[in-house]
Design a protein around this motif. Structure first.
Motif, PDB file in Angstrom:
ATOM      1  N   VAL A  92       0.855  -1.185   0.000  1.00 12.16           N
ATOM      2  CA  VAL A  92       0.000   0.000   0.000  1.00 12.16           C
ATOM      3  C   VAL A  92       0.889   1.232   0.000  1.00 12.16           C
ATOM      4  CG1 VAL A  92      -1.770   1.282   1.258  1.00 12.16           C
ATOM      5  CG2 VAL A  92      -1.799  -1.230   1.232  1.00 12.16           C
ATOM      6  N   ASN A 101       3.567   1.168  -8.173  1.00 13.67           N
ATOM      7  CA  ASN A 101       2.495   2.089  -7.805  1.00 13.67           C
ATOM      8  C   ASN A 101       2.369   3.221  -8.813  1.00 13.67           C
ATOM      9  OD1 ASN A 101       1.350   0.980  -5.426  1.00 13.67           O
ATOM     10  ND2 ASN A 101       3.109   1.649  -4.227  1.00 13.67           N
ATOM     11  N   SER A 103      -3.445 -10.232   1.763  1.00 13.29           N
ATOM     12  CA  SER A 103      -3.399  -9.112   2.704  1.00 13.29           C
ATOM     13  C   SER A 103      -2.316  -9.264   3.756  1.00 13.29           C
ATOM     14  CB  SER A 103      -4.753  -8.984   3.406  1.00 13.29           C
ATOM     15  OG  SER A 103      -4.985 -10.139   4.214  1.00 13.29           O
ATOM     16  N   ASP A 122     -11.057  -7.210  -0.274  1.00  8.85           N
ATOM     17  CA  ASP A 122     -10.976  -5.908   0.374  1.00  8.85           C
ATOM     18  C   ASP A 122     -10.383  -4.930  -0.628  1.00  8.85           C
ATOM     19  OD1 ASP A 122     -10.830  -3.780   2.087  1.00  8.85           O
ATOM     20  OD2 ASP A 122      -9.071  -4.515   3.177  1.00  8.85           O
ATOM     21  N   MET A 123     -11.225  -4.054  -1.154  1.00 10.85           N
ATOM     22  CA  MET A 123     -10.806  -3.070  -2.157  1.00 10.85           C
ATOM     23  C   MET A 123     -10.538  -1.741  -1.454  1.00 10.85           C
ATOM     24  SD  MET A 123     -11.090  -4.704  -5.166  1.00 10.85           S
ATOM     25  CE  MET A 123     -11.196  -3.402  -6.391  1.00 10.85           C
ATOM     26  N   GLN A 124      -9.359  -1.171  -1.702  1.00  6.18           N
ATOM     27  CA  GLN A 124      -9.009   0.133  -1.134  1.00  6.18           C
ATOM     28  C   GLN A 124      -8.350   0.994  -2.200  1.00  6.18           C
ATOM     29  OE1 GLN A 124      -6.916   0.191   2.591  1.00  6.18           O
ATOM     30  NE2 GLN A 124      -7.786  -1.764   3.265  1.00  6.18           N
ATOM     31  N   ARG A 125      -8.387   2.298  -1.956  1.00  5.89           N
ATOM     32  CA  ARG A 125      -7.685   3.220  -2.849  1.00  5.89           C
ATOM     33  C   ARG A 125      -6.855   4.159  -1.986  1.00  5.89           C
ATOM     34  NH1 ARG A 125      -7.574   4.283  -8.097  1.00  5.89           N
ATOM     35  NH2 ARG A 125      -7.137   6.383  -8.849  1.00  5.89           N
ATOM     36  N   ASN A 126      -5.544   4.161  -2.213  1.00 10.22           N
ATOM     37  CA  ASN A 126      -4.614   4.986  -1.443  1.00 10.22           C
ATOM     38  C   ASN A 126      -3.669   5.701  -2.395  1.00 10.22           C
ATOM     39  OD1 ASN A 126      -5.023   4.052   1.554  1.00 10.22           O
ATOM     40  ND2 ASN A 126      -4.980   2.185   0.339  1.00 10.22           N
ATOM     41  N   THR A 151      -5.357   1.572  -6.583  1.00  8.75           N
ATOM     42  CA  THR A 151      -6.379   0.657  -6.106  1.00  8.75           C
ATOM     43  C   THR A 151      -5.742  -0.682  -5.760  1.00  8.75           C
ATOM     44  OG1 THR A 151      -8.078   1.695  -7.470  1.00  8.75           O
ATOM     45  CG2 THR A 151      -8.535  -0.533  -6.676  1.00  8.75           C
ATOM     46  N   THR A 152      -6.007  -1.168  -4.561  1.00  2.00           N
ATOM     47  CA  THR A 152      -5.512  -2.483  -4.148  1.00  2.00           C
ATOM     48  C   THR A 152      -6.693  -3.394  -3.848  1.00  2.00           C
ATOM     49  OG1 THR A 152      -5.357  -1.818  -1.812  1.00  2.00           O
ATOM     50  CG2 THR A 152      -3.390  -1.533  -3.178  1.00  2.00           C
ATOM     51  N   ALA A 153      -6.495  -4.671  -4.097  1.00  2.00           N
ATOM     52  CA  ALA A 153      -7.513  -5.685  -3.802  1.00  2.00           C
ATOM     53  C   ALA A 153      -6.810  -6.838  -3.112  1.00  2.00           C
ATOM     54  CB  ALA A 153      -8.190  -6.153  -5.092  1.00  2.00           C
ATOM     55  N   THR A 154      -7.257  -7.184  -1.911  1.00  2.00           N
ATOM     56  CA  THR A 154      -6.574  -8.235  -1.158  1.00  2.00           C
ATOM     57  C   THR A 154      -7.558  -9.265  -0.631  1.00  2.00           C
ATOM     58  OG1 THR A 154      -6.691  -6.927   0.893  1.00  2.00           O
ATOM     59  CG2 THR A 154      -4.690  -6.711  -0.442  1.00  2.00           C
TER      60      THR A 154
END
Length: 474
Positions: free
Chosen positions: A13, A31, A45, A57-61, A65-68
């Protein structure tokens, strides 16, 4: 414009530059590419759950965008601690004596790769490029093909690839290698690892090897090529000139009180040759008593894979050797080896590198070894340190102006330490200039663009290739 789907065992991340625990150059480069291409980074994860559900678990930082997914304890034990780190890792680093063959490990490896395929498949759109990383996920491409993925897919291996005579000791080696031929591009760190892979295809599978590195298999044309990885040169050199790096440099310099310093920075791993390195330094002290109180070795070795017995043994061995050498040569105000089991932020490391007269990078076997390149990038060009580099590191093929050594020869490394400490300034500058140019010109951005350009394939038009160019300021 095509999206880039990056798949790896773990997901990094994005974090602020220079922050404690900030990601390394590889994560920074990927990245950046993911931001440019609206891509997704998928992987484990690092967390475990009692029962696998496939929940994403989708996140954006910071624009990425990450998917774990989480894994079950059995998955982690068999896939990660087992097949990945007790079977493939030692075998790929030529340590067949440490390689463990267990049917449960293999079953867990295949099960988790299937779970990765099931979980990431819905995220892949028709025009996406899929880039899979490392030995944890060798068969993932074939599992995605079985699920109807027709996208261009590439695999990059960050470790060495062993000679055929070692690889054939792996049960079901044919099935593993055959699964890798589902990719369109297979990348290796060096020509040596590439040639070992091609030798296996030719001798064990009877496949003809094209002069351009292409292999044809079941109607598919696969490009096999070396793509030597580099550091994020721009980010690292900026960090090396930061106030944080200068403070770390000054503090370390003051602590050694005018003594010369050697530095090693490595994960606690048997492939890094740390035991041999300590013995070599001990031999240097014994052979050069007039310098024994004037030279310090700083070894930074963050622990890794503590659940694997062989890693626990490494730590105990190094602690014993450190105690033996320090007991023989220390006095009340001085110890020759500073052995530190923790990591440091990259900017502090850059300051430590610059404070050291010698960078000691002596792995027994490495895919590339970016510490060697970081050491070069961190030096003061007016008064640079000297890099001592194992001939068995992948980076030795690029960094020819380093003092290259056989890490198995205690005498050779000891003599080379003496040579490095006495090297005249003019020669240090000449060697550093050549090394610096190589590190700068073949950085991680160059590596990334070369691989993804190959992943676009021969049918890619100039327009689509131009759309791939990464904004290096991203």
């Amino acid at each position: 414009m095509s999206r880039l789907i990056v798949i790896s065992n773990r997901v990094s991340v994005p974090k602020a530059a220079g922050a404690a625990g900030a990601q390394g150059g590889l994560a920074v480069a990927l990245n950046s590419a993911l931001r440019e291409h609206r891509g997704i980074w998928f992987g484990w994860s690092g967390q475990e759950v009692e029962e696998f559900t496939g929940h994403l678990d989708m996140q954006r930082n910071q624009g990425v965008t990450t998917a774990t997914i989480d894994l079950e304890p059995q998955d982690i034990e068999e896939y990660y601690n087992g097949y990945a780190n007790r079977t493939l890792w030692p075998l790929f680093h030529y340590r067949i004596d440490l390689t463990e063959y267990d049917r449960n490990f293999g079953e867990g490896y295949e099960r988790v790769n299937a779970r990765f395929a099931d979980s990431v498949r819905p995220l892949i759109e028709p025009d996406d490029l899929v880039w899979v990383h490392d030995y944890h996920l060798l068969p993932l491409g074939s599992l995605l093909r079985a699920k109807g993925v027709k996208n261009r897919m590439g695999l990059f291996l960050h470790t060495p690839w062993p000679p055929t005579r070692l690889l054939v000791s792996l049960p079901f080696h044919e099935r593993l290698v055959e699964s890798m031929l589902a990719y369109n591009v297979i990348g290796f760190q060096t020509e040596e690892w590439l040639n070992s892979f091609l030798h296996y295809l030719e001798k064990e599978m009877g496949l003809p090897i094209g002069e351009d590195g292409h292999v044809e298999y079941q109607g598919r044309k696969i490009l096999c090529k070396a793509f030597p990885i580099g550091i994020d040169f721009k980010e690292f050199t900026e960090g090396a000139n930061s106030d944080e790096a200068k403070e770390a440099h000054d503090k370390l310099k003051a602590s050694v009180r005018g003594r010369k310093m050697l530095i090693g920075v490595d994960r606690l791993d048997y492939s890094k040759g740390l035991g041999e390195r300590f013995e070599s330094f001990g031999r240097f002290l014994a052979d050069n008593p007039e310098q024994a109180s004037q030279v310090v070795l700083l070894q930074i070795a963050p622990p890794s894979r503590g659940d694997v017995a062989s890693y626990q043994q490494i730590r105990e061995d190094l602690e014993r050797k450190t105690g033996h050498i320090n007991g023989a040569y220390a006095d009340v105000a001085f110890v020759p080896i500073r052995y530190v089991n923790r990591g440091y932020p990259r900017r502090q490391l850059a300051g430590f590198y610059r404070a050291a007269e010698v960078g000691l990078v002596t792995p027994l076997r490495d895919g590339m070894n970016l510490v060697a390149k970081e050491y070069i990038a961190a030096q003061d060009p007016e008064d640079p340190g000297v890099l001592i580099l194992s001939q068995f590191a992948g980076s030795a093929l690029q960094l020819k102006d380093a003092l290259q050594v056989n890490p198995h020869s205690i005498e050779h490394v000891s003599e080379t330490i003496k040579l490095a400490l006495a090297m005249p300034l003019e020669e240090r500058r000449r060697r550093h200039e050549a090394l610096y140019d190589s590190v700068r010109d073949t950085d991680v951005v160059y590596w990334r663009e070369e691989f993804v350009r190959a992943l676009f394939g021969e049918e890619a038009t100039p327009d689509t290739r131009e759309s791939l160019q990464i904004d290096q300021t991203a």
